[in-house]
Design a protein around this motif. Structure first.
Motif, short mmCIF file in Angstrom:
data_model
loop_
_atom_site.label_atom_id
_atom_site.label_comp_id
_atom_site.label_asym_id
_atom_site.label_seq_id
_atom_site.Cartn_x
_atom_site.Cartn_y
_atom_site.Cartn_z
N THR A 77 0.82 -1.22 0.00
CA THR A 77 0.00 0.00 0.00
C THR A 77 0.85 1.26 0.00
O THR A 77 0.41 2.30 -0.49
N ARG A 83 0.53 1.26 -6.68
CA ARG A 83 -0.84 1.80 -6.72
C ARG A 83 -1.19 2.30 -8.12
O ARG A 83 -2.34 2.21 -8.54
N ARG A 84 -0.19 2.82 -8.84
CA ARG A 84 -0.46 3.32 -10.19
C ARG A 84 -0.81 2.19 -11.16
O ARG A 84 -1.63 2.38 -12.05
N MET A 86 -2.11 -0.82 -10.42
CA MET A 86 -3.20 -1.71 -10.02
C MET A 86 -4.49 -1.51 -10.81
O MET A 86 -5.17 -2.50 -11.13
N PRO A 87 -4.87 -0.29 -11.21
CA PRO A 87 -6.05 -0.16 -12.08
C PRO A 87 -5.88 -0.88 -13.41
O PRO A 87 -6.85 -1.41 -13.97
N GLN A 90 -6.48 -4.44 -12.68
CA GLN A 90 -7.92 -4.64 -12.50
C GLN A 90 -8.61 -4.74 -13.86
O GLN A 90 -9.50 -5.57 -14.05
N TYR A 117 -7.13 -0.17 1.70
CA TYR A 117 -6.82 0.22 0.32
C TYR A 117 -7.75 -0.48 -0.67
O TYR A 117 -8.23 0.15 -1.62
N ILE A 118 -8.01 -1.75 -0.47
CA ILE A 118 -8.90 -2.49 -1.37
C ILE A 118 -10.30 -1.88 -1.34
O ILE A 118 -10.96 -1.72 -2.38
N GLU A 120 -11.09 1.20 -0.68
CA GLU A 120 -11.07 2.52 -1.32
C GLU A 120 -10.93 2.41 -2.84
O GLU A 120 -11.52 3.19 -3.59
N SER A 121 -10.13 1.45 -3.30
CA SER A 121 -9.77 1.39 -4.73
C SER A 121 -10.71 0.53 -5.56
O SER A 121 -10.72 0.63 -6.79
N ILE A 123 -10.52 -2.73 -5.91
CA ILE A 123 -9.83 -3.88 -6.49
C ILE A 123 -10.62 -5.15 -6.16
O ILE A 123 -10.97 -5.39 -5.01
#
Length: 200
Positions: A77, A83-84, A86-87, A90, A117-118, A120-121, A123
């Motif tokens: 995290t 983090r950049r 991971m989208p 996904q 984090y999961i 919020e994001s 994922i």
């Protein structure tokens, strides 16, 4: 306030400052790490067997997804490049019925931070979590230290096609999906696939 209590509170505050400072340093170091370091020179042969807990605390063997091409992504995290990308992972997960690749994240982190984090994001691909045990798993693929993000692409037969240290770009992930599909269909052999992936 008694002297001993003041001493104890001061010690707790000092310890908190040290922990916060270490986390800030690690995140800055992750940001300064060169992006897309590239494929590792030595590709392990076969996907090793290992077990890590999922986010619900259930021990989960990587063999749960045997028979599927796998993109295993080690992350944390506090790692900005992680983090950049991971989208993008996904998006690959969302296309799974088409390309057949199963994305599995392995967080080298604390469970509460990962859960937050999961949430919020958004994922939704499977995430396994650990600290020393997850670091030990990353070592099975030749990763030393905190070289995150770190990704492993394996075929449905368990052959490791490539390992990649650094942030993956969208075009690299797309190329991995294409080459993986060619390997799965038999249009490209293992040596050719590994060579092409080494050039990404």
């Amino acid at each position: 306030m008694p002297f001993r209590i003041r001493q104890f509170l001061l010690l707790v505050m000092l310890l908190c400052c040290v922990i916060i400072g270490m986390r800030v340093y690690i995140e800055i170091a992750a940001d300064k790490r060169p992006e897309g370091v590239g494929p590792a020179q030595e590709v392990p042969g076969q996907l090793p067997k290992f077990v890590l807990n999922d986010i619900w605390g259930e021990p989960t063997p990587i063999s749960k997804w045997s028979g599927k091409p796998l993109l295993i992504n080690f992350w944390a995290t506090w790692c900005a490049p992680c983090r950049r990308e991971m989208p993008l992972l996904q998006a690959l997960h969302n296309e799974q019925p088409e390309n057949g690749i199963q994305v599995v994240g392995i967080a080298i982190d604390w469970l509460p931070d990962v859960e937050s984090y999961i949430a919020e994001s958004g994922i939704s691909y499977p995430i396994l979590v650990g600290q020393e045990d997850a670091m030990a798993v990353s070592g099975l693929f030749g990763l030393e230290g905190l070289g995150l993000p770190f990704s492993v692409l394996a075929g449905a037969d368990g052959q490791i096609l490539t390992v990649y240290v650094g942030e993956l770009a969208g075009e690299q992930i797309a190329a991995m999906a294409t080459i993986s599909a060619e390997y799965a269909s038999g249009r490209s052999d293992l040596a050719a696939v590994r060579e092409r992936l080494r050039e990404l």
